[in-house]
Design an enzyme around this catalytic site. Structure first.
Site, short mmCIF file in Angstrom:
data_model
loop_
_atom_site.label_atom_id
_atom_site.label_comp_id
_atom_site.label_asym_id
_atom_site.label_seq_id
_atom_site.Cartn_x
_atom_site.Cartn_y
_atom_site.Cartn_z
N ASP A 63 0.84 -1.20 0.00
CA ASP A 63 0.00 0.00 0.00
C ASP A 63 0.88 1.25 0.00
O ASP A 63 1.70 1.45 0.89
CB ASP A 63 -0.91 -0.01 1.24
CG ASP A 63 -2.08 0.94 1.11
OD1 ASP A 63 -1.88 2.07 0.64
OD2 ASP A 63 -3.20 0.53 1.47
N SER A 113 -7.19 4.00 -1.80
CA SER A 113 -6.98 2.54 -1.79
C SER A 113 -8.26 1.76 -2.06
O SER A 113 -8.20 0.63 -2.56
CB SER A 113 -6.39 2.11 -0.45
OG SER A 113 -5.13 2.69 -0.24
N THR A 176 -7.97 -1.82 1.59
CA THR A 176 -7.39 -2.82 0.68
C THR A 176 -7.88 -4.24 0.96
O THR A 176 -8.39 -4.90 0.06
CB THR A 176 -5.85 -2.73 0.72
OG1 THR A 176 -5.45 -1.41 0.32
CG2 THR A 176 -5.23 -3.75 -0.21
N GLU A 346 -1.42 -7.88 2.05
CA GLU A 346 -1.18 -6.44 1.98
C GLU A 346 -0.19 -5.99 3.05
O GLU A 346 -0.35 -6.32 4.23
CB GLU A 346 -2.47 -5.64 2.18
CG GLU A 346 -2.25 -4.14 2.05
CD GLU A 346 -3.20 -3.27 2.87
OE1 GLU A 346 -3.27 -2.06 2.59
OE2 GLU A 346 -3.84 -3.78 3.80
N ASP A 351 2.13 2.66 3.50
CA ASP A 351 1.28 3.83 3.27
C ASP A 351 1.23 4.73 4.49
O ASP A 351 1.36 5.96 4.40
CB ASP A 351 -0.12 3.34 2.91
CG ASP A 351 -1.13 4.45 2.69
OD1 ASP A 351 -0.99 5.19 1.70
OD2 ASP A 351 -2.06 4.59 3.51
N HIS A 393 -1.19 2.62 -5.11
CA HIS A 393 -0.89 4.00 -5.51
C HIS A 393 0.48 4.36 -4.96
O HIS A 393 1.09 3.58 -4.22
CB HIS A 393 -1.95 4.96 -4.96
CG HIS A 393 -2.11 4.84 -3.45
ND1 HIS A 393 -1.18 5.33 -2.57
CD2 HIS A 393 -3.07 4.25 -2.70
CE1 HIS A 393 -1.56 5.06 -1.33
NE2 HIS A 393 -2.70 4.38 -1.38
#
Length: 527
Positions: A63, A113, A176, A346, A351, A393
């Site tokens: 992430d 996300s 996510t 994940e 992130d 992203h």
């Protein structure tokens, strides 16, 4: 160009090629490590198998893991091992196939996300902030969910009879992981206390409820379908499964009242009642005791909110497994199914480190993800398992200045041939890593929790770093534009692939293509 000339041109090219190999290139060039390593990389691609169908698919999502994060992480990984750093690779960067992925949402140039993971799990792009629904949804409006739900790769894998798993270092109800199983008009509806009254009375269910009732929900949507439910669920977010009542606090609760639910339901107990052969764990000891050969279902909720940053994991009250350990345990359970499996892993806190303006935490979590991928590669057969590694992203995270080779990636810029930090036009030194926006500079010493920076005032703009050790875990990089939290970026991210079907990972693609890569490899949609 006529056929005769084409033929002559081809012969000429062959002659020139032979001449180059035989006479022009000196041995100090052809025997140079850079040269031979590059040639080996080409040979590996030429020798890629021509299989397209897999028994298993594992997709790793870092992430917020944009291209600059990959570069900085590989350098830090090398430097932690005592090397200059630039010459190394994260484990998945050696995979034979790579593509660039466009990340925008239907309604957003810079994505979130929820919309990006919905694209990867369903094969179509959707809006920012919504989960498991198409672009006709109205965010926050429960009444627009019905009729706009999409079917996800995880659901299709369940219907096909594959084992399924979800692993995250974030809350398991976060955007996510939730995009694999939930249908929600708002990503923030993690439990009933997060939902507006009209959504509750309108019949929408919170995300934690949808996870626990996944099996029943799928069977209700698809008549005649009989599934056995998600086999492995591991992550954080325990507060969304427990009632707002201190008597339900877990042993490692850090809040006075751990649970958030206002409907008095204990969803961990409901899950255990549904899966009498399942195992529920909440700490390292429980995790270590799991019998992977005989465990039918596993739910592990290791923190009341997100799991710890990798650098901060030793400070957890009851202990937490690493993302590599969770990946390994998940594979050991899922591969008991002879039909194969689908697993989503994940690394959610890359992130969060960036949002907090802490390159140290973001990069160390990215390295931890690389270790998890390495574990997956070691535990699976490359001829039957497609492994995808991607991001949802990027972030406004930069690698700048002109530091010399091997300069500490977390350090101040020191130029080629110099031993002293370079200075900007304002006469002050500056770091290689920085952020375009965010909370800004903080010097928190040996603090390993990036979120500690949120307790400080926003401190954007240039700072005098002359006497600051910028390589410590508690250093937060400078940011240009003052914001309470650093933001995502709109740049493309990477997709790395190994195994059957990996050959299709090439070029620049829409994010929705990821679903179709998974689907074709596992034949999830029967024609």
């Amino acid at each position: 160009m006529n056929k005769t000339w084409k033929a002559s041109y081809g012969v000429l090219a062959l002659v020139i090629s032979s001449a180059l190999n035989a006479e022009v290139l000196p041995t100090y060039q052809t025997e140079n490590a850079w040269f031979t390593d590059a040639q080996s990389a080409i040979d590996a691609k030429l020798n890629t198998n021509n299989q397209f169908k897999a028994k298993n698919v594992i997709i790793f999502v870092g992430d917020g893991m944009g291209v600059s994060t990959l570069t900085a992480s590989r350098i830090l990984q090398g430097q932690l091992a005592g090397n200059p750093g630039e010459e190394g690779y994260l484990s998945f960067e050696t995979f034979p196939h790579t593509a660039l992925v466009k990340t925008y949402n239907v309604d957003a140039q810079t994505p979130d996300s929820a919309g990006t993971m919905t694209a990867m799990m369903s094969g179509l792009k959707s809006d920012a902030g919504v989960l498991g629904v198409d672009e006709d949804i109205v965010r926050g409006d429960c009444s627009t969910v019905a009729g706009n739900e999409v079917v996800t790769a995880l659901e299709l894998a369940e219907i096909k009879g594959l084992a399924t798993g979800i692993v995250s270092t974030a809350r398991i109800t976060h955007a996510t992981p939730a995009a694999t199983y939930a249908k929600s008009a708002d990503r923030n509806w993690e439990d009933i206390s997060d939902m507006p009254e009209d959504a509750v009375t309108g019949g929408c269910k919170d995300i934690a409820d949808q996870l626990v009732n996944f099996e029943a929900n799928v069977e209700a949507r698809f008549k005649g379908v009989d599934i056995d439910g998600i086999d492995v669920v591991m992550g954080g977010g325990r507060r969304h499964f427990l009632p707002k009542d201190a008597s339900f606090n877990s042993a490692d609760a850090v809040s006075e009242i751990e649970g958030d639910r206002t409907d008095s339901r204990d969803l961990t107990a409901e899950w255990q009642a549904k899966y009498s052969e399942g195992v529920y764990v909440m700490d390292q000891a429980g995790f270590d005791a799991i019998d992977t050969e005989n465990t039918k279902q596993l739910m592990g909720l290791f923190n009341e909110s997100h799991m710890q940053y990798e650098a901060d994991r030793d400070n957890d009250v009851a202990g937490e497994p690493s993302i590599a350990q969770m990946t390994s345990k998940a594979i050991d359970i899922l591969d008991n199914n002879d039909n194969g499996f689908f697993l989503m892993v994940e690394s959610g806190r890359i992130d969060h480190g960036h949002h907090a303006g802490s390159a140290y935490n973001a990069l160390t979590d990215a390295i931890a993800l690389s270790d998890a991928v390495k574990e997956a590669v070691a535990k699976t057969d490359p001829s039957e398992t497609l492994i995808l590694v991607t991001a949802d992203h990027g972030h406004v995270f930069t690698i700048a200045g002109y530091p010399k080779r091997g300069n500490p990636i977390l350090g101040k810029v020191v130029g080629i041939g110099s031993t002293e930090p370079s200075t900007a036009s304002d006469g002050l030194p500056y770091t290689t890593l920085g952020y375009t926006n965010g909370n800004g500079f903080h010097d928190l010493g040996d603090e390993t929790d990036a979120d500690a920076g949120y307790g400080q005032d926003v401190n954007a703009g240039r700072q005098d770093l002359t006497n600051i050790d910028t390589t410590t875990s508690g250093f937060h990089q400078e940011a240009l534009i003052p914001m309470s939290s650093e933001t995502h970026s709109g740049e493309d991210i990477t997709l790395h692939a190994q195994g059957p079907g990996a050959q299709l990972v090439q070029g620049v693609v829409e994010q929705s293509v990821v679903f179709h890569l998974i689907e074709q490899s596992l034949d999830l949609i029967q024609q």
